[in-house]
Design an enzyme around this catalytic site. Structure first.
Site, PDB file in Angstrom:
ATOM      1  N   CYS A  65       4.226  -2.450   0.547  1.00 46.54           N
ATOM      2  CA  CYS A  65       3.204  -2.647   1.587  1.00 46.54           C
ATOM      3  C   CYS A  65       3.821  -2.833   2.973  1.00 46.54           C
ATOM      4  O   CYS A  65       3.094  -2.890   3.973  1.00 46.54           O
ATOM      5  CB  CYS A  65       2.334  -3.839   1.246  1.00 46.54           C
ATOM      6  SG  CYS A  65       1.536  -3.677  -0.364  1.00 46.54           S
ATOM      7  N   HIS A 111      -6.596  -1.832   3.270  1.00 42.14           N
ATOM      8  CA  HIS A 111      -5.141  -1.920   3.065  1.00 42.14           C
ATOM      9  C   HIS A 111      -4.614  -0.681   2.349  1.00 42.14           C
ATOM     10  O   HIS A 111      -4.247  -0.741   1.182  1.00 42.14           O
ATOM     11  CB  HIS A 111      -4.838  -3.210   2.297  1.00 42.14           C
ATOM     12  CG  HIS A 111      -3.384  -3.503   2.111  1.00 42.14           C
ATOM     13  ND1 HIS A 111      -2.414  -3.095   3.009  1.00 42.14           N
ATOM     14  CD2 HIS A 111      -2.732  -4.178   1.124  1.00 42.14           C
ATOM     15  CE1 HIS A 111      -1.229  -3.491   2.565  1.00 42.14           C
ATOM     16  NE2 HIS A 111      -1.389  -4.145   1.433  1.00 42.14           N
TER      17      HIS A 111
END
Lengths: 388, 128
Positions: A87, A333
Site C-alpha cells: 500500500c 484505497h
C-alpha cells in the site's frame, strides 16, 4: 538531496468502482492529467516510476506493468521502473522520482500509481491483499488486515485512552471531508450511530470505518527547481522525501513504529516539526487508525488522540486538519495509487486549489503512506513534506 | 505453511513446537529462525525449539472472513515464552470478544485453521 526538487503537476482518476475501466486506462488518465497540469509534453519525461501492488495476482500482468500502462500517457523509450511496496507503492514511486531529479540524473520525472481492485470477485481481491504479509508464515491462518488494526485499537479502548465514540466520530469526520472531494469514492455523510450500527468486520471495527476496495490512479510530475522556470502552476517544493522499512522488533513494544521513524526522518530532513505543519494526509486504512497516527506522527502526546479529535483540531477549519481529502476511508484505497493521491491532495491544498475542502492559508503539508505488515508493524513507510 | 516453521507432535518430538533460532553470542531467540541474529548482527545462530507456551498480547474477533474461513473466529498476537511475537488464530475457546484478554496464558496447537486447510500453528488457552 543534491538539488531542490519541485512538484510541477499532479493528476488523478477518480477513485471508485469502474468495472469497464482497465488498469492502463486508469493510469493513463491520471498520468495525462498530471502532464497537462505540469505543462509538460510526454517526450519531456526523462524517467518514470510506476506503482501497482495487485495486478500480478488479479489480472495476471505480473511484469512490465509500467511499460504497458504508461504508453497511455505517451511515455516510452525512457527508463521505466516498476515499483511494488504494497500500500506504500505510490509514495515509494514518488520518492524514486524525487531521488532521480534530486541527484541530477534527470531533470523531469513522472510517478504514477494505479490499482484495479474490482475484478468481479471481491473475495479474490481480499485474498490478494493478504499477500502483503509474509505468506510463508501467515498462509491459511485467516489473516485479515482489519483485524491487525482492531488489535491496536483494542489496546487503547482497554486502557480508556479511546472510546467507541471516538472511533465513530473520526469516521464521521472522514466522510464529511470525503463529501467535499470530487475524486472520492464515498461522498456521503454518515452519523456516529450509523457507523456503530454498520456490519462488524473485526473487533470494534465496523464496515463504515474501513477503506474500500477501489479502482483508481494518481500521478505527479517532479522536476528540478532550475528546470521549473515558467511553469504554469504555483511551484510546490519537496522539503523532505523519506522511505523506511519495518525494523526488527524485540517484542518489548517500546520501539518506534515504522511510520513514526519515517516521519521523524522527514522532519529532520526538512528542519520542520509538527507545529509548523498546516495539514496532514495520513494512511487511515481504517478511520480509527488516524487516531493512532495523531500520536505516532507527533501531533499530540501518547493517550491524547481522543482529546485532539474532540477539540475539532483535525477537521477542516481546525488547528491541524488530518485527511481533508477524506483519507483512505472515504477517498477509497486502490492500494498502489493511494500514496500519490495523498501527494496530489497536498499539492492542491498548498496551491489553494482544493475548492470547498481548502485548508485556509496552508503553507506546509505532510503526507504519510504505509504498506504491508511484517512482525507486528508496517513493512514499508514513506513520508513527504511539501511547502509553497 | 512451508516445512521447517514448526514441528508437530507427530514428528516424534513430543509436544509441537516452533522452529526458532538462538544466537550463540547474545542468547536472544528469533522466530522464524534466522541465520543472522537480528539483535547483535552476528552470523552465529543455532536451531532451537520454541513457542510451546506464550501469552496473549492482543486479540480480535474476525466477523468478515476471507475465502474458506468461517466467521466468527479469533486471531491474536502471541508473545512466545522465549520473546518473539507471532500472529496466529486462537482455537479451543468460543469466538467471544473477551475470550482471551491480554496476558492470557496459551499453548501451541498445530492443526488446520479452516476445513481442508494446511496445518498451521495456533494457540489455545492453557488448560482450556
Amino acid at each position: 538531496m543534491l538539488r531542490e526538487v519541485v512538484v510541477l503537476g499532479v493528476g488523478m482518476h477518480r477513485f471508485g468502482k469502474f468495472p469497464e475501466t482497465s488498469l492502463r486506462e486508469l493510469a493513463g488518465e491520471a498520468g495525462r492529467r498530471a502532464l497537462k497540469d505540469a505543462g509538460v509534453l510526454p517526450r519531456q519525461i526523462q524517467a518514470a516510476y510506476f506503482a501497482n501492488a495487485l495486478a500480478g495476482l488479479l489480472t495476471g500482468q505480473e511484469s512490465i506493468r509500467g511499460q504497458v500502462a504508461l504508453r497511455e500517457v505517451g511515455v516510452a523509450g525512457v527508463p521505466i521502473v516498476n515499483v511494488e511496496n504494497a500500500c506504500a507503492g505510490g509514495a515509494t514511486a514518488f520518492h524514486q522520482a524525487v531521488l532521480a531529479v534530486g541527484s541530477g540524473s534527470c531533470d523531469v520525472a513522472l510517478a504514477v500509481g494505479a490499482e484495479k481492485m474490482f475484478v468481479g470477485d471481491t473475495g479474490r481481491t481480499i485474498q490478494a491483499l493478504a499477500a502483503s504479509a509474509d505468506v510463508e508464515l501467515t498462509h491459511d491462518m485467516g489473516l485479515q488486515f482489519t483485524a491487525i488494526y482492531a488489535m491496536r485499537i483494542q489496546k487503547r479502548l482497554a486502557s480508556g485512552a479511546l472510546t467507541l465514540r471516538h472511533l465513530a466520530e473520526v469516521t464521521v469526520k472522514s466522510h464529511r471531508h470525503g463529501c467535499l472531494n470530487p475524486y472520492a469514492q464515498h461522498q456521503k455523510e454518515v452519523t456516529a450511530e450509523e457507523v456503530l450500527a454498520s456490519r462488524p468486520i473485526a473487533g470494534p471495527i465496523t464496515l463504515l470505518m474501513c477503506s474500500s476496495v477501489s479502482d483508481g490512479a494518481a500521478a505527479a510530475v517532479v522536476c528540478s527547481a532550475e528546470a521549473a522556470r515558467g511553469a504554469p502552476q504555483p511551484l510546490v517544493r519537496v522539503l523532505a522525501s523519506e522511505l523506511r522499512s519495518g525494523a526488527f522488533r524485540s517484542g518489548a513494544g517500546e520501539e518506534l513504529s515504522t511510520a513514526a521513524r519515517t516521519v521523524r526522518a522527514a522532519y529532520e530532513q526538512a528542519g520542520v516539526g509538527p507545529e509548523e505543519i498546516d495539514l496532514v494526509e495520513c494512511h487511515d486504512a481504517t478511520a480509527p487508525g488516524e487516531l493512532l497516527y495523531y500520536e505516532d506522527l507527533g501531533f499530540c502526546k501518547p493517550g491524547e488522540a481522543g482529546r485532539l479529535l474532540d477539540e475539532g483540531a483535525t477537521t477542516i477549519g481546525g488547528r491541524i486538519p488530518f485527511n481533508p481529502s477524506g483519507g483512505l476511508t472515504s477517498r477509497g484505497h486502490p492500494v498502489g495509487a493511494t500514496g500519490l493521491a495523498q501527494i496530489a491532495e497536498a499539492v492542491w491544498q498548498l496551491r489553494g486549489q482544493a475548492g470547498p475542502r481548502q485548508v485556509q492559508g496552508a503553507r506546509v503539508a505532510l503526507t504519510q503512506n504505509s504498506g504491508g505488515w511484517l512482525e507486528g508493524d508496517s513493512a514499508a513507510g514513506a513520508a513527504h513534506l511539501f511547502a509553497v | 505453511m512451508t516445512q521447517g516453521v514448526f514441528r508437530s507432535s507427530t514428528d516424534g518430538e513430543g509436544a509441537p513446537s516452533l522452529a526458532g533460532s538462538r544466537c550463540r553470542y547474545c542468547a536472544r531467540v528469533s522466530f522464524p529462525a534466522r541465520p543472522i541474529c537480528p539483535w547483535c548482527g552476528r552470523e552465529d545462530t543455532e536451531p532451537v525449539a520454541v513457542g510451546r507456551r506464550g501469552t496473549i498480547q492482543a486479540s480480535a474477533v474476525v466477523y468478515h472472513a476471507p475465502i474458506g474461513f468461517t466467521a466468527p473466529y479469533i486471531v491474536a498476537l502471541v508473545e512466545l515464552a522465549e520473546g518473539p511475537v507471532v500472529f496466529c488464530p486462537i482455537t479451543g475457546c468460543l469466538p467471544d470478544e473477551n475470550a482471551v484478554p491480554p496476558g492470557t496464558p496459551v499453548e501451541l496447537v498445530v492443526a488446520p485453521a479452516r476445513a481442508g486447510g494446511a496445518p498451521v500453528f495456533q494457540f489455545r488457552p492453557l488448560g482450556g
